[in-house]
Design a protein around this motif. Sequence first.
Motif, PDB file in Angstrom:
ATOM      1  N   GLU A   7       0.840  -1.200   0.000  1.00 49.13           N
ATOM      2  CA  GLU A   7       0.000   0.000   0.000  1.00 49.13           C
ATOM      3  C   GLU A   7       0.870   1.243   0.000  1.00 49.13           C
ATOM      4  OE1 GLU A   7      -2.496  -0.134   3.430  1.00 49.13           O
ATOM      5  OE2 GLU A   7      -3.879  -1.635   2.588  1.00 49.13           O
ATOM      6  N   GLU A   8       0.270   2.349  -0.445  1.00 45.70           N
ATOM      7  CA  GLU A   8       0.928   3.652  -0.365  1.00 45.70           C
ATOM      8  C   GLU A   8       0.469   4.364   0.901  1.00 45.70           C
ATOM      9  OE1 GLU A   8      -0.204   5.734  -3.844  1.00 45.70           O
ATOM     10  OE2 GLU A   8       1.131   4.629  -5.185  1.00 45.70           O
ATOM     11  N   HIS A   9       1.411   5.024   1.573  1.00 47.15           N
ATOM     12  CA  HIS A   9       1.074   5.763   2.793  1.00 47.15           C
ATOM     13  C   HIS A   9       1.796   7.103   2.784  1.00 47.15           C
ATOM     14  CE1 HIS A   9      -1.103   2.670   5.141  1.00 47.15           C
ATOM     15  NE2 HIS A   9      -0.370   1.822   4.424  1.00 47.15           N
ATOM     16  N   PRO A  10       1.197   8.133   3.398  1.00 48.16           N
ATOM     17  CA  PRO A  10       1.860   9.433   3.477  1.00 48.16           C
ATOM     18  C   PRO A  10       3.089   9.358   4.375  1.00 48.16           C
ATOM     19  CG  PRO A  10      -0.140   9.414   4.795  1.00 48.16           C
ATOM     20  CD  PRO A  10      -0.147   8.152   4.001  1.00 48.16           C
ATOM     21  N   SER A  27       4.121  16.695   7.837  1.00 47.25           N
ATOM     22  CA  SER A  27       3.953  15.891   6.627  1.00 47.25           C
ATOM     23  C   SER A  27       5.016  16.256   5.590  1.00 47.25           C
ATOM     24  CB  SER A  27       2.561  16.115   6.027  1.00 47.25           C
ATOM     25  OG  SER A  27       2.434  17.449   5.557  1.00 47.25           O
ATOM     26  N   LYS A  33       5.919   9.726  -0.594  1.00 47.45           N
ATOM     27  CA  LYS A  33       5.018   8.722  -0.049  1.00 47.45           C
ATOM     28  C   LYS A  33       5.803   7.443   0.194  1.00 47.45           C
ATOM     29  CE  LYS A  33       3.344   7.525  -4.707  1.00 47.45           C
ATOM     30  NZ  LYS A  33       2.152   7.454  -5.588  1.00 47.45           N
ATOM     31  N   VAL A  42       4.584   0.353   1.457  1.00 47.77           N
ATOM     32  CA  VAL A  42       4.655  -0.490   2.648  1.00 47.77           C
ATOM     33  C   VAL A  42       4.144  -1.897   2.354  1.00 47.77           C
ATOM     34  CG1 VAL A  42       3.882  -0.763   5.044  1.00 47.77           C
ATOM     35  CG2 VAL A  42       4.328   1.531   4.120  1.00 47.77           C
ATOM     36  N   THR A  97       2.191  -4.567   3.617  1.00 50.82           N
ATOM     37  CA  THR A  97       1.177  -4.588   4.677  1.00 50.82           C
ATOM     38  C   THR A  97       1.145  -5.919   5.430  1.00 50.82           C
ATOM     39  OG1 THR A  97      -0.522  -5.270   3.082  1.00 50.82           O
ATOM     40  CG2 THR A  97      -0.265  -2.911   3.487  1.00 50.82           C
ATOM     41  N   ASN A 127       4.408  -4.881   7.584  1.00 48.61           N
ATOM     42  CA  ASN A 127       4.495  -3.468   7.964  1.00 48.61           C
ATOM     43  C   ASN A 127       5.904  -2.910   7.750  1.00 48.61           C
ATOM     44  OD1 ASN A 127       1.800  -3.056   8.715  1.00 48.61           O
ATOM     45  ND2 ASN A 127       2.165  -3.938  10.742  1.00 48.61           N
ATOM     46  N   VAL A 162       8.569  -0.821   5.557  1.00 51.25           N
ATOM     47  CA  VAL A 162       8.646   0.206   4.522  1.00 51.25           C
ATOM     48  C   VAL A 162       9.640  -0.250   3.461  1.00 51.25           C
ATOM     49  CG1 VAL A 162       9.235   2.598   3.988  1.00 51.25           C
ATOM     50  CG2 VAL A 162       8.060   2.053   6.136  1.00 51.25           C
ATOM     51  N   ARG A 211       5.750  11.677  -5.084  1.00 55.64           N
ATOM     52  CA  ARG A 211       4.294  11.616  -5.198  1.00 55.64           C
ATOM     53  C   ARG A 211       3.862  11.159  -6.588  1.00 55.64           C
ATOM     54  NH1 ARG A 211       1.721  11.054  -0.778  1.00 55.64           N
ATOM     55  NH2 ARG A 211      -0.168  11.712  -1.850  1.00 55.64           N
TER      56      ARG A 211
END
Length: 334
Positions: free
Chosen positions: A15-18, A33, A38, A41, A43, A46, A48, A54
């Motif tokens: 997944e993409e996360h900020p 932020s 971005k 991850v 999932t 967990n 990175v 972006r």
Amino acid sequence: MPRLTNIEEVLFPVEEHPVFVSVRKESVERRLSVPDKKAIVNTKTNRVLGIVSRGYRLVTNHQALDWAYQCCQTVFPETKPGEWEVKSSDAPGTGGHCFIDIVHNSTALDFEFVAAENRPDAFGPFIRVTNSYNGLRALAFDIGFFRKVCKNGMILPESIIRFKFTHSQKDIGKTISFEVSQERLSKIKTSFNDYFNALRDCKINRQEFDPLFYGVLKIREPKKMKPQSPIANDWEALSKGIGVLCSRYSEELGENAYAVFNAITEFASHPPQNRCVHRERHSFQRLAGNWLSKFSQECRKPDFKLSIYLENLITNNGNGNKVSSKAAIRRDSN
């Protein structure tokens, strides 16, 4: 860290996360932020996998695999989806990037370069998909060939057909298209025939197998090894294993460049866990493929001399390889 070699191991969810940074000032901590970055991850763990821009276009390994099947049918339209299967996968333990090989599971696409009455070597096509989650490798689909006997693996020559896409929204949309000239593919098959004929005609003494092997795969003897140290023991084991491999192919295929090439491709497809082996399978296989196309042309020149070729190869690879080459010759002559 152990490598991921099972296809299920590389098809983990992502997944993409900020991205945020923690800033502490006078015992007060604030989270800020990072708007132009971005995180990708895993999932399942967990972990990175990468911090990217972006504009990075995320392509999951599962999606890349689906596109690879599309590539197979575009390049070889006479085949059916069920005729292609995953042959192997390879990724570092972190899962930051991966290579997946898809092969045709019948003899319909075999490229037989040797007459059956001689030595029936059957070569078939494969497509390797490369994908990454850290922005360091482009999404790529490489067409190659592999020997369907023994342990020899994939061949990735310089003249390969390659589809390459940067991980950007501009380069990769909702889908991608593959276009290839069948005339070009036919020429590649013909060139492979020329490559192998040239290697078979190039005579190489057994004592020259090892230094050529070391030079092609850029394997160098470590400097300043202490006797009986772990790295010295690994170098001894590696050197012995290479010698056994070269001897086996010289006995099976004769004292020629084709036998050396097969020894090289087997090692490249199954590199051992060893402190003196610093490249991954994909890198070794590219070195083998590049050498195939270059050497097959070089050895056909009227003034070609293997002794001069080896000297130049060793010099270009550095003094470390020169030491290992001499040692290989001494071992074989004992």
